[in-house]
Design a protein around this motif. Structure first.
Motif, PDB file in Angstrom:
ATOM      1  N   LYS A   1       0.987  -1.283   0.017  1.00  0.00           N
ATOM      2  CA  LYS A   1       0.004   0.177  -0.046  1.00  0.00           C
ATOM      3  C   LYS A   1       0.808   1.161  -0.007  1.00  0.00           C
ATOM      4  N   GLU A   2       1.867   1.331   0.713  1.00  0.00           N
ATOM      5  CA  GLU A   2       2.735   2.462   0.846  1.00  0.00           C
ATOM      6  C   GLU A   2       3.603   2.572  -0.420  1.00  0.00           C
ATOM      7  N   LEU A   3       4.061   1.423  -1.140  1.00  0.00           N
ATOM      8  CA  LEU A   3       4.727   1.559  -2.371  1.00  0.00           C
ATOM      9  C   LEU A   3       3.804   2.145  -3.271  1.00  0.00           C
TER      10      LEU A   3
ATOM     11  N   TRP B   1       6.998   8.160  -7.481  1.00  0.00           N
ATOM     12  CA  TRP B   1       8.128   7.823  -8.250  1.00  0.00           C
ATOM     13  C   TRP B   1       8.539   8.891  -9.182  1.00  0.00           C
ATOM     14  N   PRO B   2       9.803   8.565  -9.940  1.00  0.00           N
ATOM     15  CA  PRO B   2      10.266   9.863 -10.637  1.00  0.00           C
ATOM     16  C   PRO B   2       9.593   9.539 -11.862  1.00  0.00           C
TER      17      PRO B   2
ATOM     18  N   LEU C   1      14.326  10.671 -14.351  1.00  0.00           N
ATOM     19  CA  LEU C   1      15.124   9.385 -14.149  1.00  0.00           C
ATOM     20  C   LEU C   1      16.121   9.509 -15.313  1.00  0.00           C
ATOM     21  N   GLN C   2      16.095   9.767 -16.423  1.00  0.00           N
ATOM     22  CA  GLN C   2      16.965  10.059 -17.495  1.00  0.00           C
ATOM     23  C   GLN C   2      18.117  11.173 -16.678  1.00  0.00           C
TER      24      GLN C   2
END
Length: 65
Positions: free
Chosen positions: A13-15, A21-22, A27-28
């Protein structure tokens, strides 16, 4: 076993709900920064190795017959 199940459910649930999330561009960008830093540090270590190798060869040549 109940504690393990609760832990896994809470972790999932936390994730899924709480972690940010980027995005693809971020991310690149982060990957390029890490790659650049890795190459820079590698170059510094290679230069230090080259200088140390040359210095030791010179020192050893002084004591060679």
């Amino acid at each position: 076993m109940n504690k393990l199940t609760t832990y896994l459910k809470d972790s999932y649930k936390e994730l899924v709900e709480k972690v940010t999330w980027p995005g693809w561009e971020q991310l690149q960008q982060s990957t390029m920064i890490v790659l650049g830093a890795t190459l820079f540090i590698t170059a510094i270590v290679a230069l230090m190795d080259f200088v140390a190798n040359g210095s030791l060869k010179f020192i050893y040549s002084l004591f060679k017959n």
